[in-house]
Design a protein around this motif. Structure first.
Motif, PDB file in Angstrom:
ATOM      1  N   PHE A  60      39.538  46.335  42.371  1.00  0.00           N
ATOM      2  CA  PHE A  60      38.241  45.666  42.396  1.00  0.00           C
ATOM      3  C   PHE A  60      38.378  44.196  42.006  1.00  0.00           C
ATOM      4  O   PHE A  60      37.502  43.392  42.259  1.00  0.00           O
ATOM      5  N   GLY A  61      39.490  43.852  41.367  1.00  0.00           N
ATOM      6  CA  GLY A  61      39.742  42.470  41.002  1.00  0.00           C
ATOM      7  C   GLY A  61      39.758  42.194  39.517  1.00  0.00           C
ATOM      8  O   GLY A  61      39.908  41.043  39.101  1.00  0.00           O
ATOM      9  N   ALA A  62      39.624  43.222  38.707  1.00  0.00           N
ATOM     10  CA  ALA A  62      39.654  43.019  37.253  1.00  0.00           C
ATOM     11  C   ALA A  62      41.090  42.775  36.812  1.00  0.00           C
ATOM     12  O   ALA A  62      41.972  43.579  37.082  1.00  0.00           O
ATOM     13  N   SER A  63      41.331  41.662  36.154  1.00  0.00           N
ATOM     14  CA  SER A  63      42.685  41.345  35.701  1.00  0.00           C
ATOM     15  C   SER A  63      42.961  41.925  34.320  1.00  0.00           C
ATOM     16  O   SER A  63      44.109  42.086  33.932  1.00  0.00           O
ATOM     17  N   GLU A  64      41.920  42.213  33.570  1.00  0.00           N
ATOM     18  CA  GLU A  64      42.059  42.800  32.242  1.00  0.00           C
ATOM     19  C   GLU A  64      41.056  43.929  32.106  1.00  0.00           C
ATOM     20  O   GLU A  64      39.948  43.860  32.641  1.00  0.00           O
TER      21      GLU A  64
END
Length: 71
Positions: A60-64
């Motif tokens: 989804f694009g969450a880096s953390e």
């Protein structure tokens, strides 16, 4: 209630989404709205579910990500 629609999870969404955090609420297999019987639940299946949720957030694009659990 410790499902994705419970009051604790709703409070987390209400608190952190306005601050710009991505939040994913999900029910583990055999719990809440998911299919199956609770008696079939295993620790390894819950680990797989949690890793799947993290993979989804990454896609989804969450880096953390921060995991918050309730039981």
């Amino acid at each position: 209630e410790s499902t994705r629609g419970g009051t604790k999870q709703t409070a987390i969404v209400e608190r952190f989404v306005p601050l710009g955090y991505n939040v994913l609420r999900f029910d583990f297999s055999f719990v809440g709205d998911s299919e199956g019987e609770y008696e079939d639940l295993t620790v390894s299946a819950e680990v797989d579910d949690a890793l799947g949720a993290l993979d989804f957030m990454h896609e989804f694009g969450a880096s953390e990500c921060t995991l918050v659990g309730s039981s």
